[in-house]
Design a protein around this motif. Structure first.
Motif, PDB file in Angstrom:
ATOM      1  N   ALA A 190       0.858  -1.186   0.000  1.00  0.00           N
ATOM      2  CA  ALA A 190       0.000   0.000   0.000  1.00  0.00           C
ATOM      3  C   ALA A 190       0.890   1.231   0.000  1.00  0.00           C
ATOM      4  N   SER A 191       0.488   2.217  -0.767  1.00  0.00           N
ATOM      5  CA  SER A 191       1.298   3.452  -0.811  1.00  0.00           C
ATOM      6  C   SER A 191       1.240   4.193   0.520  1.00  0.00           C
ATOM      7  N   ASN A 192       0.106   4.027   1.247  1.00  0.00           N
ATOM      8  CA  ASN A 192      -0.027   4.654   2.566  1.00  0.00           C
ATOM      9  C   ASN A 192      -0.774   3.717   3.509  1.00  0.00           C
ATOM     10  N   ILE A 193      -0.409   3.788   4.800  1.00  0.00           N
ATOM     11  CA  ILE A 193      -1.117   3.047   5.838  1.00  0.00           C
ATOM     12  C   ILE A 193      -1.439   4.024   6.964  1.00  0.00           C
ATOM     13  N   ILE A 194      -2.696   4.025   7.404  1.00  0.00           N
ATOM     14  CA  ILE A 194      -3.148   4.952   8.450  1.00  0.00           C
ATOM     15  C   ILE A 194      -3.741   4.139   9.595  1.00  0.00           C
ATOM     16  N   TYR A 195      -3.288   4.426  10.798  1.00  0.00           N
ATOM     17  CA  TYR A 195      -3.824   3.739  11.976  1.00  0.00           C
ATOM     18  C   TYR A 195      -4.990   4.544  12.543  1.00  0.00           C
ATOM     19  N   TYR A 202      -6.712  -0.361  10.476  1.00  0.00           N
ATOM     20  CA  TYR A 202      -5.769   0.294   9.571  1.00  0.00           C
ATOM     21  C   TYR A 202      -6.461   0.544   8.236  1.00  0.00           C
ATOM     22  N   THR A 203      -6.183   1.707   7.646  1.00  0.00           N
ATOM     23  CA  THR A 203      -6.690   2.034   6.318  1.00  0.00           C
ATOM     24  C   THR A 203      -5.522   2.029   5.342  1.00  0.00           C
ATOM     25  N   LEU A 204      -5.635   1.218   4.294  1.00  0.00           N
ATOM     26  CA  LEU A 204      -4.600   1.113   3.274  1.00  0.00           C
ATOM     27  C   LEU A 204      -5.086   1.778   1.994  1.00  0.00           C
ATOM     28  N   THR A 205      -4.258   2.607   1.403  1.00  0.00           N
ATOM     29  CA  THR A 205      -4.615   3.244   0.125  1.00  0.00           C
ATOM     30  C   THR A 205      -3.724   2.690  -0.985  1.00  0.00           C
ATOM     31  N   ASN A 206      -4.305   2.623  -2.202  1.00  0.00           N
ATOM     32  CA  ASN A 206      -3.618   2.010  -3.352  1.00  0.00           C
ATOM     33  C   ASN A 206      -3.126   0.605  -2.972  1.00  0.00           C
ATOM     34  N   TYR A 207      -4.066  -0.179  -2.506  1.00  0.00           N
ATOM     35  CA  TYR A 207      -3.779  -1.503  -1.939  1.00  0.00           C
ATOM     36  C   TYR A 207      -3.638  -2.550  -3.042  1.00  0.00           C
ATOM     37  N   VAL A 208      -2.578  -3.359  -2.912  1.00  0.00           N
ATOM     38  CA  VAL A 208      -2.349  -4.467  -3.847  1.00  0.00           C
ATOM     39  C   VAL A 208      -1.947  -5.694  -3.031  1.00  0.00           C
ATOM     40  N   LYS A 223      -8.541   0.650  -4.327  1.00  0.00           N
ATOM     41  CA  LYS A 223      -8.113   2.033  -4.070  1.00  0.00           C
ATOM     42  C   LYS A 223      -7.961   2.275  -2.582  1.00  0.00           C
ATOM     43  N   LYS A 224      -8.826   1.624  -1.792  1.00  0.00           N
ATOM     44  CA  LYS A 224      -8.805   1.817  -0.338  1.00  0.00           C
ATOM     45  C   LYS A 224      -9.313   0.549   0.328  1.00  0.00           C
ATOM     46  N   LYS A 225      -8.656   0.179   1.450  1.00  0.00           N
ATOM     47  CA  LYS A 225      -9.074  -1.030   2.158  1.00  0.00           C
ATOM     48  C   LYS A 225      -8.890  -0.818   3.660  1.00  0.00           C
ATOM     49  N   ASP A 226      -9.919  -1.129   4.427  1.00  0.00           N
ATOM     50  CA  ASP A 226      -9.845  -1.111   5.892  1.00  0.00           C
ATOM     51  C   ASP A 226      -9.646  -2.538   6.382  1.00  0.00           C
TER      52      ASP A 226
END
Length: 358
Positions: A190-195, A202-208, A223-226
């Motif tokens: 993921a390009s970004n991870i937010i706690y 956790y919220t992952l953006t651009n998730y693969v 595009k986004k995954k919790d």
């Protein structure tokens, strides 16, 4: 214990504690003068400042414990030598090694104090000292290991984050690799991870996510995954000074856990562990060196002995610092870094004692 032993032992302990009472207030005054501007700027409550100064006193005393002892032994033994008391003791039929006995008893008492300080008092004081420093002086800068974090969080998962912003609970370039029986089963990026503190997700953006198959791999792209992970933010980015704040048993477990996670600070953590035992040993070594240097009456008096002693002390600090940096910044063994200065100076102590006896 004979009169000679009591006489030297009382001088040994009294001079040492007087040296502490002399230098610690000076250290507090200099440190407070340096930090008073930031303390006033941040409007720090008086009770916090007083607790910080108490923690600083214990922290400062623990670090410089052997050096205070070294200088104090040189000071009072030089006075004995200048007053020809050492010559009188030895001329009465007392051997030089018998003359050392009260010094060794005093070193044992101080060594026990050093162990108690290192195992019980210093960790708590270090926690208060570092928390206050990072809160008001450094504004949480560098308090955690948050750049190029590469850690094994359990037996199967390895994670990587190129940077983690503690204030925003946000990391960039997050990767998780899951292994089973030493085989990669899937890899997450993921390009970004937010706690999210509210629900510990956790919220992952651009998730693969790539799942490894026997013939074909399966891709999941969002595009986004919790999601939820087994690790917490505190596990992901531990405080750099965490080892200094832990009791001995907790520290050993902490180091084992950090080693399994591939922390880059393991060398620094092990230095803290090994110093808890090397410092009391250095008390004996420096005591022997101090007696050997100062028990001889020299032309020039106490000044020559003090100058020689301070030079030896500075060399000891130099060796200790050089090897500590090597252990922290490279693969150099922490146990060698901690004990090698003691080994070198124990050889010096034997040499000086042999010449002093003659």
């Amino acid at each position: 214990m004979k009169i000679l032993d009591w006489y030297i032992l009382k001088r040994y302990l009294l001079t040492f504690f007087m040296m502490l009472l002399l230098f610690i207030p000076i250290g507090i005054t200099v440190h407070l003068a340096e930090k008073i501007g930031k303390i006033l700027e941040n409007e720090v409550p008086l009770n916090e400042v007083l607790l910080y100064l108490l923690d600083f006193t214990i922290y400062f005393a623990h670090i410089l414990f052997p050096l205070f002892l070294f200088i104090s032994v040189i000071w009072f033994t030089s006075k004995l030598a200048n007053n020809t008391e050492v010559i009188a003791f030895l001329s009465s039929g007392v051997s030089f090694y018998r003359f050392l006995r009260p010094y060794m008893i005093g070193a044992t008492i101080v060594g026990i104090l050093a162990i108690v300080l290192g195992l019980f008092l210093a960790p708590k004081a270090s926690e208060g000292f570092n928390n206050f420093s990072y809160k008001y002086f450094k504004r949480n800068k560098g308090v955690v290991e948050n750049t190029n974090v590469f850690r094994q969080i359990n037996d199967n998962d390895i994670i990587y984050v190129s940077y983690f912003d503690v204030k925003r609970n946000k990391g960039s370039n997050f990767t998780l690799e899951h292994f089973e029986d030493d085989q990669l089963k899937y890899k997450m990026y993921a390009s970004n991870i937010i706690y999210n503190e509210a629900d510990s997700t956790y919220t992952l953006t651009n998730y693969v996510k790539r799942t490894i198959g026997e013939t074909n791999d399966e891709l999941e792209i969002l595009k986004k995954k919790d999601t939820v992970f087994s690790f917490e933010v505190d596990d992901l980015i531990p405080e750099i000074f965490a080892a200094e704040t832990k009791m001995y048993g907790d520290l050993k477990r902490f180091i084992a856990k950090e080693e399994s996670r591939g922390s880059s600070n393991v060398g620094r953590f092990k230095l803290v562990l090994y110093r808890k035992w090397s410092l009391p040993v250095s008390v004996f070594i420096l005591t022997l060196i101090a007696v050997a240097v100062s028990s001889i009456k020299r032309r020039g008096g106490m000044g020559v002995n003090l100058a020689l002693g301070i030079c030896i002390a500075m060399v000891f600090v130099f060796f200790d610092k050089i090897f500590s940096v090597m252990a922290e910044q490279s693969n150099f063994s922490p146990i060698i870094a901690v004990w090698f200065p003691n080994f070198i100076f124990s050889i010096l102590a034997i040499y000086l004692l042999y010449n002093a006896k003659r």
